[in-house]
Scaffold this active site. Structure first.
Site, PDB file in Angstrom:
ATOM      1  N   PHE A   1       0.491  -1.212   0.014  1.00 56.11           N
ATOM      2  CA  PHE A   1      -0.330  -0.047  -0.341  1.00 56.11           C
ATOM      3  C   PHE A   1       0.914   1.440   0.134  1.00 56.11           C
ATOM      4  O   PHE A   1       0.808   2.316  -0.824  1.00 56.11           O
ATOM      5  CB  PHE A   1      -0.672   0.081   1.106  1.00 56.11           C
ATOM      6  CG  PHE A   1      -1.694   1.031   1.978  1.00 56.11           C
ATOM      7  CD1 PHE A   1      -1.974   2.169   0.788  1.00 56.11           C
ATOM      8  CD2 PHE A   1      -1.653   1.384   3.343  1.00 56.11           C
ATOM      9  CE1 PHE A   1      -2.370   3.461   1.006  1.00 56.11           C
ATOM     10  CE2 PHE A   1      -2.528   2.464   3.731  1.00 56.11           C
ATOM     11  CZ  PHE A   1      -2.478   3.617   2.868  1.00 56.11           C
TER      12      PHE A   1
ATOM     13  N   GLY B   1       1.082  -7.661  -0.785  1.00 61.92           N
ATOM     14  CA  GLY B   1       1.629  -6.683  -1.956  1.00 61.92           C
ATOM     15  C   GLY B   1       1.262  -7.241  -3.476  1.00 61.92           C
ATOM     16  O   GLY B   1       1.119  -8.847  -3.536  1.00 61.92           O
TER      17      GLY B   1
ATOM     18  N   ASP C   1      13.204 -11.821  -1.266  1.00 62.86           N
ATOM     19  CA  ASP C   1      11.979 -11.740   0.256  1.00 62.86           C
ATOM     20  C   ASP C   1      13.629 -11.430   1.075  1.00 62.86           C
ATOM     21  O   ASP C   1      14.382 -11.783   0.772  1.00 62.86           O
ATOM     22  CB  ASP C   1      12.207 -13.698   0.487  1.00 62.86           C
ATOM     23  CG  ASP C   1      11.825 -13.748   2.366  1.00 62.86           C
ATOM     24  OD1 ASP C   1      11.812 -13.143   2.786  1.00 62.86           O
ATOM     25  OD2 ASP C   1      10.042 -14.107   2.292  1.00 62.86           O
TER      26      ASP C   1
ATOM     27  N   LYS D   1      10.268 -12.418  11.318  1.00 61.79           N
ATOM     28  CA  LYS D   1      11.941 -12.299  10.382  1.00 61.79           C
ATOM     29  C   LYS D   1      11.778 -12.290   9.477  1.00 61.79           C
ATOM     30  O   LYS D   1      13.065 -11.723   9.003  1.00 61.79           O
ATOM     31  CB  LYS D   1      11.386 -14.074   9.616  1.00 61.79           C
ATOM     32  CG  LYS D   1      12.510 -15.034  10.394  1.00 61.79           C
ATOM     33  CD  LYS D   1      12.142 -16.601   9.200  1.00 61.79           C
ATOM     34  CE  LYS D   1      12.656 -17.830  10.575  1.00 61.79           C
ATOM     35  NZ  LYS D   1      12.634 -18.549   9.126  1.00 61.79           N
TER      36      LYS D   1
ATOM     37  N   ASN E   1      20.169  -7.795   7.169  1.00 65.19           N
ATOM     38  CA  ASN E   1      19.977  -7.655   5.378  1.00 65.19           C
ATOM     39  C   ASN E   1      19.931  -6.219   4.672  1.00 65.19           C
ATOM     40  O   ASN E   1      20.851  -5.894   4.464  1.00 65.19           O
ATOM     41  CB  ASN E   1      19.072  -8.494   4.696  1.00 65.19           C
ATOM     42  CG  ASN E   1      19.425 -10.112   5.400  1.00 65.19           C
ATOM     43  OD1 ASN E   1      20.196 -10.463   5.422  1.00 65.19           O
ATOM     44  ND2 ASN E   1      18.369 -10.784   5.015  1.00 65.19           N
TER      45      ASN E   1
ATOM     46  N   TYR F   1       4.447  -8.892  15.572  1.00 61.37           N
ATOM     47  CA  TYR F   1       4.721  -7.679  14.236  1.00 61.37           C
ATOM     48  C   TYR F   1       5.384  -6.555  15.695  1.00 61.37           C
ATOM     49  O   TYR F   1       5.803  -5.381  15.361  1.00 61.37           O
ATOM     50  CB  TYR F   1       3.391  -6.868  14.208  1.00 61.37           C
ATOM     51  CG  TYR F   1       3.959  -4.961  13.593  1.00 61.37           C
ATOM     52  CD1 TYR F   1       3.410  -5.399  11.952  1.00 61.37           C
ATOM     53  CD2 TYR F   1       2.862  -4.220  13.406  1.00 61.37           C
ATOM     54  CE1 TYR F   1       3.648  -4.357  11.738  1.00 61.37           C
ATOM     55  CE2 TYR F   1       2.730  -3.057  13.649  1.00 61.37           C
ATOM     56  CZ  TYR F   1       3.319  -3.481  12.173  1.00 61.37           C
ATOM     57  OH  TYR F   1       3.212  -2.475  11.193  1.00 61.37           O
TER      58      TYR F   1
ATOM     59  N   LYS G   1       9.299  -4.599  14.784  1.00 63.74           N
ATOM     60  CA  LYS G   1       9.741  -3.333  14.504  1.00 63.74           C
ATOM     61  C   LYS G   1      10.188  -3.116  15.599  1.00 63.74           C
ATOM     62  O   LYS G   1      11.411  -2.204  15.630  1.00 63.74           O
ATOM     63  CB  LYS G   1       8.017  -2.646  15.216  1.00 63.74           C
ATOM     64  CG  LYS G   1       6.936  -2.807  13.778  1.00 63.74           C
ATOM     65  CD  LYS G   1       7.947  -2.207  12.467  1.00 63.74           C
ATOM     66  CE  LYS G   1       7.079  -2.517  10.774  1.00 63.74           C
ATOM     67  NZ  LYS G   1       7.310  -1.772   9.868  1.00 63.74           N
TER      68      LYS G   1
ATOM     69  N   TYR H   1      22.777   0.199  14.818  1.00 65.44           N
ATOM     70  CA  TYR H   1      24.566  -0.004  13.827  1.00 65.44           C
ATOM     71  C   TYR H   1      24.776   1.614  13.167  1.00 65.44           C
ATOM     72  O   TYR H   1      26.117   1.327  13.100  1.00 65.44           O
ATOM     73  CB  TYR H   1      23.258  -0.293  12.240  1.00 65.44           C
ATOM     74  CG  TYR H   1      23.990  -1.979  11.812  1.00 65.44           C
ATOM     75  CD1 TYR H   1      23.017  -3.071  12.241  1.00 65.44           C
ATOM     76  CD2 TYR H   1      24.849  -2.127  10.661  1.00 65.44           C
ATOM     77  CE1 TYR H   1      23.553  -4.143  11.953  1.00 65.44           C
ATOM     78  CE2 TYR H   1      24.472  -3.467  10.437  1.00 65.44           C
ATOM     79  CZ  TYR H   1      23.846  -4.624  10.721  1.00 65.44           C
ATOM     80  OH  TYR H   1      24.747  -6.547  11.035  1.00 65.44           O
TER      81      TYR H   1
ATOM     82  N   HIS I   1      -5.563  -2.735   0.792  1.00 69.54           N
ATOM     83  CA  HIS I   1      -6.042  -4.047   1.043  1.00 69.54           C
ATOM     84  C   HIS I   1      -7.320  -4.012   1.177  1.00 69.54           C
ATOM     85  O   HIS I   1      -7.656  -3.427   2.780  1.00 69.54           O
ATOM     86  CB  HIS I   1      -5.130  -4.856   2.459  1.00 69.54           C
ATOM     87  CG  HIS I   1      -3.804  -5.314   1.735  1.00 69.54           C
ATOM     88  ND1 HIS I   1      -3.374  -5.719   1.472  1.00 69.54           N
ATOM     89  CD2 HIS I   1      -2.506  -4.798   2.342  1.00 69.54           C
ATOM     90  CE1 HIS I   1      -2.221  -6.134   0.614  1.00 69.54           C
ATOM     91  NE2 HIS I   1      -1.562  -4.628   1.871  1.00 69.54           N
TER      92      HIS I   1
HETATM   93  P1  NAD Z   1       1.529  -3.684   3.270  1.00 70.58           P
HETATM   94  O1  NAD Z   1       1.344  -4.776   3.506  1.00 70.58           O
HETATM   95  O2  NAD Z   1       0.193  -2.755   2.249  1.00 70.58           O
HETATM   96  O3  NAD Z   1       2.772  -3.177   2.248  1.00 70.58           O
HETATM   97  C1  NAD Z   1       3.861  -4.737   3.102  1.00 70.58           C
HETATM   98  C2  NAD Z   1       4.755  -4.878   2.145  1.00 70.58           C
HETATM   99  O4  NAD Z   1       5.774  -5.334   1.710  1.00 70.58           O
HETATM  100  C3  NAD Z   1       3.826  -6.011   0.783  1.00 70.58           C
HETATM  101  O5  NAD Z   1       3.532  -5.504  -0.227  1.00 70.58           O
HETATM  102  C4  NAD Z   1       4.057  -7.189   1.224  1.00 70.58           C
HETATM  103  O6  NAD Z   1       3.980  -8.546  -0.056  1.00 70.58           O
HETATM  104  C5  NAD Z   1       6.099  -6.704   1.362  1.00 70.58           C
HETATM  105  N1  NAD Z   1       6.171  -7.737   2.353  1.00 70.58           N
HETATM  106  C6  NAD Z   1       5.704  -8.247   3.533  1.00 70.58           C
HETATM  107  N2  NAD Z   1       7.179  -9.711   4.010  1.00 70.58           N
HETATM  108  C7  NAD Z   1       8.085  -9.012   3.003  1.00 70.58           C
HETATM  109  C8  NAD Z   1       9.073 -10.109   2.926  1.00 70.58           C
HETATM  110  N3  NAD Z   1       9.785 -10.565   3.746  1.00 70.58           N
HETATM  111  N4  NAD Z   1      10.520  -9.582   1.432  1.00 70.58           N
HETATM  112  C9  NAD Z   1       9.879  -8.513   0.590  1.00 70.58           C
HETATM  113  N5  NAD Z   1       8.600  -8.115   0.953  1.00 70.58           N
HETATM  114  C10 NAD Z   1       8.067  -8.358   2.285  1.00 70.58           C
HETATM  115  O7  NAD Z   1       2.032  -2.759   4.551  1.00 70.58           O
HETATM  116  P2  NAD Z   1       1.641  -0.854   4.680  1.00 70.58           P
HETATM  117  O8  NAD Z   1       0.304  -0.480   4.610  1.00 70.58           O
HETATM  118  O9  NAD Z   1       2.343  -0.701   3.165  1.00 70.58           O
HETATM  119  O10 NAD Z   1       2.824  -0.916   5.655  1.00 70.58           O
HETATM  120  C11 NAD Z   1       4.600  -0.375   5.191  1.00 70.58           C
HETATM  121  C12 NAD Z   1       5.075  -0.254   6.180  1.00 70.58           C
HETATM  122  O11 NAD Z   1       5.079   0.659   6.952  1.00 70.58           O
HETATM  123  C13 NAD Z   1       5.498  -1.412   6.940  1.00 70.58           C
HETATM  124  O12 NAD Z   1       6.771  -1.515   7.545  1.00 70.58           O
HETATM  125  C14 NAD Z   1       5.041  -0.980   8.094  1.00 70.58           C
HETATM  126  O13 NAD Z   1       4.492  -1.761   9.218  1.00 70.58           O
HETATM  127  C15 NAD Z   1       5.107   0.799   8.368  1.00 70.58           C
HETATM  128  N6  NAD Z   1       3.249   1.006   8.742  1.00 70.58           N
HETATM  129  C16 NAD Z   1       1.954   1.339   8.172  1.00 70.58           C
HETATM  130  C17 NAD Z   1       0.713   1.856   9.548  1.00 70.58           C
HETATM  131  C18 NAD Z   1      -0.187   2.149   7.987  1.00 70.58           C
HETATM  132  O14 NAD Z   1      -1.239   2.516   8.439  1.00 70.58           O
HETATM  133  N7  NAD Z   1      -0.526   1.223   6.724  1.00 70.58           N
HETATM  134  C19 NAD Z   1       1.133   1.604  10.135  1.00 70.58           C
HETATM  135  C20 NAD Z   1       2.416   1.881  10.620  1.00 70.58           C
HETATM  136  C21 NAD Z   1       4.041   1.552   9.989  1.00 70.58           C
END
Ligand code: NAD
Length: 321
Positions: free
Chosen positions: A15, A40, A60, A93, A101, A147, A151, A161, A183
């Site tokens: 997103f 995604g 990944d 993980k 990484n 989660y 985080k 780091y 979503h």
């Molecule tokens: P999202 O779930 O839409 O996007 C996360 C993306 O990461 C997805 O495309 C997924 O396929 C990919 N992904 C997951 N595990 C992976 C892996 N092991 N390797 C490679 N890709 C992987 O979430 P979002 O809402 O776009 O959030 C993006 C970031 O912002 C996240 O880190 C989330 O924790 C953080 N965040 C979002 C919100 C919110 O309100 N949307 C709030 C706080 C923090």
């Protein structure tokens, strides 16, 4: 001639990531979008695939990768409980191994790296609005711990780091964000209400709906992430709260969405789940002072765009029961 920056966006098909890729491309950067499509979709970035400055890598983050980049935005991580609780071990993980990484990559390429941490690191807060110096109140054994603790550990890795290896890091703590490409069935309040309203299904409100939440439109978050990365000195690493401090009651949100969509949905009430906070919002004083940032998109305006997205989405997809 200035050469374009090469920027890696992990979780770029998600997103927020897809909006970030779009924004960075519009500013003339070369973007490598890395995603394992855990939650995604290709649909989110389909319109970018023809752009010659855009590369998509299916990978990944729990595995190392070798690419040459100037900046890394580390977003890879499922963000909604529906997805992050489906495979909690993979979730933690992704946060921890993914952070290592990407930090190793940043170190090797001398790239700047920004971590999207989350308001969830604060856990079940006793204070509202919450400032960055609050240490958090998280249960290591809770259903959200994969989660929240993932985080938190990722943040610690970023700080270490930086301290130990002088890696140029930035840590953003993102709060509730909404907008097109959420979503449809991730259990988040905005997407759930909009999808239910468009399908004339009941909208479930917990308690009497007087609890408040804050909602930040995705464009505002993207603008903040890019400013944080580009406009702050190297020694300013955060953490920095990013979100909308304005509070709305859940009942007003439900009514507003029903009205906006001319829906026949009824609001049904269920008991407030144990531990559900009555208020949750960010103090964004630090972001205001440091990057002169505050959200500018009014909730109504952002919801209109979100409703339009889901209307289109529902014509071609079924979001489940
Ligand atoms: P999202 O779930 O839409 O996007 C996360 C993306 O990461 C997805 O495309 C997924 O396929 C990919 N992904 C997951 N595990 C992976 C892996 N092991 N390797 C490679 N890709 C992987 O979430 P979002 O809402 O776009 O959030 C993006 C970031 O912002 C996240 O880190 C989330 O924790 C953080 N965040 C979002 C919100 C919110 O309100 N949307 C709030 C706080 C923090």
């Amino acid at each position: 001639m200035l050469t374009a920056k090469r920027i890696l966006v992990t979780g770029g098909a998600g997103f927020i990531g897809s909006h970030l890729c779009e924004h960075l491309l519009s500013k003339g950067s070369e973007v490598i979008c890395l995603d394992n499509f855990y939650c995604g979709t290709r649909r989110n970035i389909h319109h970018l695939l023809h752009n010659r400055n855009f590369d998509l890598v299916r990978h990944d983050v729990t595995e190392p990768i070798r690419v040459e980049v100037d900046e890394i935005y580390n977003l890879a991580c499922p963000a909604s409980p529906v997805y992050y609780q489906r495979d909690p071990v993979q979730t933690i993980k992704t946060s921890v191994h993914g952070a290592i990484n990407m930090l190793e990559l940043a170190e090797r390429t001398r790239a700047k790296i920004l971590q999207t941490s989350a308001s969830e690191i604060y856990g079940n807060t006793e204070v509202n609005p919450v400032t960055e110096d609050y240490w958090g109140r998280v249960n290591t054994n809770g259903s959200r711990a994969c989660y929240e603790e993932g985080k938190r550990a990722a943040e610690t890795l970023f700080y270490d780091y930086h301290r130990q290896n002088k890696t140029a890091v930035k840590v953003a703590r993102v709060f509730n964000t909404y907008g097109p490409r959420m979503h449809p069935n991730d259990g988040q309040v905005v997407s759930s209400f909009v999808v239910a309203a468009l399908r004339n299904k009941d909208i479930t409100v917990f308690g009497d709906g007087s609890q408040t939440r804050s909602f930040c439109y995705v464009d505002d978050i993207v603008r903040a992430l890019v400013s944080f990365m580009g406009e702050t000195p190297d020694d300013f690493i955060g953490p920095m709260n990013l979100g909308n401090p304005n509070e709305y009651t859940i009942i007003d949100l439900a009514k507003g969405i029903i009205e906006m969509t001319n829906s026949r949905s009824q609001i049904v009430f269920q008991p407030l789940p144990k531990g559900e906070p009555m208020r949750r919002g960010p103090d964004i004083g630090l972001a205001q002072k440091t990057i002169n940032w505050a959200p500018v998109t009014p909730l109504h305006q952002g919801l209109v765009k979100t409703v339009a997205y889901f209307e289109e989405y529902l014509k071609t997809n079924r979001p489940g029961p």
